[in-house]
Design an enzyme around this catalytic site. Structure first.
Site, PDB file in Angstrom:
ATOM      1  N   GLY A 105       0.833  -1.213   0.000  1.00 37.63           N
ATOM      2  CA  GLY A 105       0.000   0.000   0.000  1.00 37.63           C
ATOM      3  C   GLY A 105       0.860   1.252   0.000  1.00 37.63           C
TER       4      GLY A 105
ATOM      5  N   PHE B 142      -1.090   7.349   2.885  1.00 38.23           N
ATOM      6  CA  PHE B 142      -0.610   8.484   3.682  1.00 38.23           C
ATOM      7  C   PHE B 142       0.580   8.064   4.548  1.00 38.23           C
ATOM      8  CE2 PHE B 142      -1.611  10.936   7.755  1.00 38.23           C
ATOM      9  CZ  PHE B 142      -1.078  12.139   7.324  1.00 38.23           C
TER      10      PHE B 142
ATOM     11  N   ALA C 209       2.155   4.971   4.505  1.00 37.73           N
ATOM     12  CA  ALA C 209       3.134   4.163   3.767  1.00 37.73           C
ATOM     13  C   ALA C 209       4.078   5.023   2.940  1.00 37.73           C
ATOM     14  CB  ALA C 209       2.410   3.172   2.869  1.00 37.73           C
TER      15      ALA C 209
ATOM     16  N   LYS D  41      -9.761  -3.816  11.750  1.00 36.19           N
ATOM     17  CA  LYS D  41      -8.382  -3.767  12.234  1.00 36.19           C
ATOM     18  C   LYS D  41      -8.149  -4.841  13.306  1.00 36.19           C
ATOM     19  CE  LYS D  41      -5.737  -1.342  10.876  1.00 36.19           C
ATOM     20  NZ  LYS D  41      -4.941  -1.559   9.627  1.00 36.19           N
TER      21      LYS D  41
ATOM     22  N   VAL E 286      -3.514   9.614  12.936  1.00 37.07           N
ATOM     23  CA  VAL E 286      -2.251  10.070  12.346  1.00 37.07           C
ATOM     24  C   VAL E 286      -2.478  11.361  11.552  1.00 37.07           C
ATOM     25  CG1 VAL E 286      -0.321   9.417  10.874  1.00 37.07           C
ATOM     26  CG2 VAL E 286      -1.466   7.674  12.247  1.00 37.07           C
TER      27      VAL E 286
HETATM   28  P1  NDP Z   1      -4.599   5.508   3.249  1.00 37.44           P
HETATM   29  O1  NDP Z   1      -6.024   5.401   2.845  1.00 37.44           O
HETATM   30  O2  NDP Z   1      -3.843   6.712   2.843  1.00 37.44           O
HETATM   31  O3  NDP Z   1      -3.809   4.236   2.764  1.00 37.44           O
HETATM   32  C1  NDP Z   1      -4.390   2.989   2.662  1.00 37.44           C
HETATM   33  C2  NDP Z   1      -3.584   2.176   1.692  1.00 37.44           C
HETATM   34  O4  NDP Z   1      -4.190   0.879   1.579  1.00 37.44           O
HETATM   35  C3  NDP Z   1      -3.586   2.794   0.289  1.00 37.44           C
HETATM   36  O5  NDP Z   1      -2.315   2.597  -0.286  1.00 37.44           O
HETATM   37  C4  NDP Z   1      -4.619   1.951  -0.431  1.00 37.44           C
HETATM   38  O6  NDP Z   1      -4.405   1.864  -1.838  1.00 37.44           O
HETATM   39  C5  NDP Z   1      -4.368   0.608   0.208  1.00 37.44           C
HETATM   40  N1  NDP Z   1      -5.495  -0.273  -0.013  1.00 37.44           N
HETATM   41  C6  NDP Z   1      -6.761  -0.137   0.401  1.00 37.44           C
HETATM   42  N2  NDP Z   1      -7.506  -1.152  -0.072  1.00 37.44           N
HETATM   43  C7  NDP Z   1      -6.668  -1.931  -0.809  1.00 37.44           C
HETATM   44  C8  NDP Z   1      -6.820  -3.114  -1.569  1.00 37.44           C
HETATM   45  N3  NDP Z   1      -7.994  -3.747  -1.701  1.00 37.44           N
HETATM   46  N4  NDP Z   1      -5.726  -3.645  -2.179  1.00 37.44           N
HETATM   47  C9  NDP Z   1      -4.518  -3.032  -2.096  1.00 37.44           C
HETATM   48  N5  NDP Z   1      -4.320  -1.903  -1.401  1.00 37.44           N
HETATM   49  C10 NDP Z   1      -5.383  -1.364  -0.771  1.00 37.44           C
HETATM   50  O7  NDP Z   1      -4.595   5.341   4.813  1.00 37.44           O
HETATM   51  P2  NDP Z   1      -3.456   5.494   5.903  1.00 37.44           P
HETATM   52  O8  NDP Z   1      -2.131   5.644   5.323  1.00 37.44           O
HETATM   53  O9  NDP Z   1      -3.918   6.499   6.869  1.00 37.44           O
HETATM   54  O10 NDP Z   1      -3.586   4.081   6.599  1.00 37.44           O
HETATM   55  C11 NDP Z   1      -2.638   3.062   6.403  1.00 37.44           C
HETATM   56  C12 NDP Z   1      -2.799   2.046   7.482  1.00 37.44           C
HETATM   57  O11 NDP Z   1      -2.680   2.681   8.744  1.00 37.44           O
HETATM   58  C13 NDP Z   1      -4.153   1.351   7.479  1.00 37.44           C
HETATM   59  O12 NDP Z   1      -3.903   0.005   7.799  1.00 37.44           O
HETATM   60  C14 NDP Z   1      -4.911   2.057   8.602  1.00 37.44           C
HETATM   61  O13 NDP Z   1      -5.867   1.220   9.141  1.00 37.44           O
HETATM   62  C15 NDP Z   1      -3.785   2.333   9.574  1.00 37.44           C
HETATM   63  N6  NDP Z   1      -4.024   3.429  10.511  1.00 37.44           N
HETATM   64  C16 NDP Z   1      -4.226   4.706  10.049  1.00 37.44           C
HETATM   65  C17 NDP Z   1      -4.429   5.731  10.952  1.00 37.44           C
HETATM   66  C18 NDP Z   1      -4.622   7.147  10.511  1.00 37.44           C
HETATM   67  O14 NDP Z   1      -5.063   7.986  11.300  1.00 37.44           O
HETATM   68  N7  NDP Z   1      -4.303   7.494   9.270  1.00 37.44           N
HETATM   69  C19 NDP Z   1      -4.449   5.473  12.403  1.00 37.44           C
HETATM   70  C20 NDP Z   1      -4.179   4.111  12.781  1.00 37.44           C
HETATM   71  C21 NDP Z   1      -3.974   3.135  11.842  1.00 37.44           C
HETATM   72  P3  NDP Z   1      -5.048   2.938  -2.849  1.00 37.44           P
HETATM   73  O15 NDP Z   1      -4.154   4.153  -2.783  1.00 37.44           O
HETATM   74  O16 NDP Z   1      -5.006   2.247  -4.154  1.00 37.44           O
HETATM   75  O17 NDP Z   1      -6.448   3.199  -2.364  1.00 37.44           O
END
Ligand code: NDP
Length: 357
Positions: A11, A15, A17, A159, A187
């Site tokens: 991913g 945001f 990653a 989650k 985050v």
């Molecule tokens: P984003 O939505 O920015 O990132 C999510 C990522 O997951 C994207 O790269 C998205 O790809 C990918 N994704 C979603 N569905 C699929 C799929 N079916 N197949 C492949 N890739 C997929 O969110 P964040 O960076 O904020 O979150 C990242 C992780 O951190 C998540 O696991 C979230 O639960 C966790 N998290 C986030 C928090 C926050 O406040 N931001 C707090 C705590 C945990 P695409 O770009 O193609 O949609």
């Protein structure tokens, strides 16, 4: 611990990653990021310093578990962040739980099949720790969310089941790699890509008048660059083990609104009505039933309660320190203005019927 072998980040466009990818490249690692679309969709990743020489992007989808195996070949470390982060979905099973759970299991199986993986670092969340603050308690890594379901906080449920099944996989299957999870709170901070993240969107909504007043709510926040650093330290620290709560501190809605106002955003339609007392809380409880289902549940389970996370483990074992919460939020707001998610503070004119940028 720079290794010649690529570190895989699932991913990579996300945001959190994308900051992990940037941090790994800055530290000199070779990085293989998985994305859902082809590489030309992600110029912001390809333009990162070091990307030309050391970043490879490969396509993989959480719902196609076989897609991760080629991505993990030659890798010793996998950082699995991909998972849908959305609230208020139409179909919680299909939109949240299936990709989170099947995706995590697919990643674990692919990591085992790839052969050389030594550690998987999983991005979990405080959502897997609790879905309901308890003012009498400090939550730690020992706590698990036992209450969420498809009908109650489905994001939290996704989650929780994903993280739990990852731990079960490692304990039952003894796959030859270990697992470390990072469990961040909300985050914030600047994005590297063009999209607006769910947490920053909540702050934007507070700034554009979506909230009817200042409610008795508080949140744990952590900066996105600190969150990325925590993942890299979890990968590099040989003694790292188990879960790590990752939160810089708490902020209540009143302080957040006051700080935004003092910081040059006073001419935005920030909430003014004080709904923090008993009457306001009772009113919001009643109004929660008029909200989209998951927002309504959130209000009912969070309003009037204070939330505390104990983060000594991540500080002691990984050496983490955190930037102040408000500094991160303000940098996130500046970034939203720069990217056009919010109108600039001085030029903005928002009135009834007019749309925010
Ligand atoms: P984003 O939505 O920015 O990132 C999510 C990522 O997951 C994207 O790269 C998205 O790809 C990918 N994704 C979603 N569905 C699929 C799929 N079916 N197949 C492949 N890739 C997929 O969110 P964040 O960076 O904020 O979150 C990242 C992780 O951190 C998540 O696991 C979230 O639960 C966790 N998290 C986030 C928090 C926050 O406040 N931001 C707090 C705590 C945990 P695409 O770009 O193609 O949609």
């Amino acid at each position: 611990m720079i290794t010649e072998k690529p570190v895989c980040v699932t991913g990579a466009s996300g945001f959190i990653a994308s900051h992990i990818v940037a941090g790994l490249l800055a530290d000199g690692y070779r990085v293989r990021g998985t994305t859902r679309k082809s590489r030309e969709h992600y110029p912001f990743l390809l333009q990162l310093p070091g990307a030309e020489e050391r970043l490879e992007l490969v396509e993989a989808d959480l719902l196609r578990k076989e897609s991760f195996l080629p991505a993990f070949r030659e890798c010793e470390y996998v950082i699995h962040t991909a998972s849908p982060y959305v609230i208020n979905v139409k179909d919680p099973a299909k939109d949240l739980v299936e990709p989170a759970l099947q995706g995590t299991m697919g990643v674990m199986e692919a990591a085992r099949s790839a052969g050389g993986v030594k550690r998987v670092v999983l991005t979990s969340s405080v959502a897997a720790v609790t879905d309901e603050p308890d003012s009498t308690k400090v939550f730690t890594e020992r706590d698990w969310n036992t209450r969420s379901s498809l009908h109650r906080h489905p994001y939290h449920y996704s989650k929780t089941v994903a993280e739990k099944s990852a731990w079960e996989f490692v304990s039952r299957q003894k796959p030859g790699f270990d697992l470390v999870s990072i469990n961040p709170s909300m985050v914030t901070g600047p994005a590297l890509g063009p999209d607006i993240n769910t947490t920053n969107a909540m702050i934007r909504d507070i700034m554009i008048g979506v909230y009817p007043g200042i409610m008795d709510l508080n949140w744990g926040f952590v900066d996105v660059r600190d969150t990325a650093r925590a993942h890299i330290l979890a990968m590099e620290t040989s003694g790292a083990s188990g879960r790590y709560l990752c939160s810089a501190g708490l902020l209540d809605m009143r302080t957040l609104v006051e700080q935004l106002s003092y910081s040059g955003y006073g001419n935005y339609p920030l909430p003014k009505t004080d709904l923090t007392g008993r009457f306001g809380t009772a009113l919001m409880m009643a109004l929660s039933y008029t909200q989209p289902r998951d927002t309504g549940t959130y209000i009912r389970t969070h309003i009037g309660r204070s939330l505390r996370y104990g983060c000594s483990k991540i500080k002691q074992e990984l050496g983490m320190s955190f930037m102040p919460v408000m500094e991160s939020i303000l940098e996130g707001v500046e970034d939203m203005v720069r990217r056009g998610h919010l109108a600039p503070p001085r030029s903005r004119r928002v009135g009834p019927g007019k749309k925010e940028a």
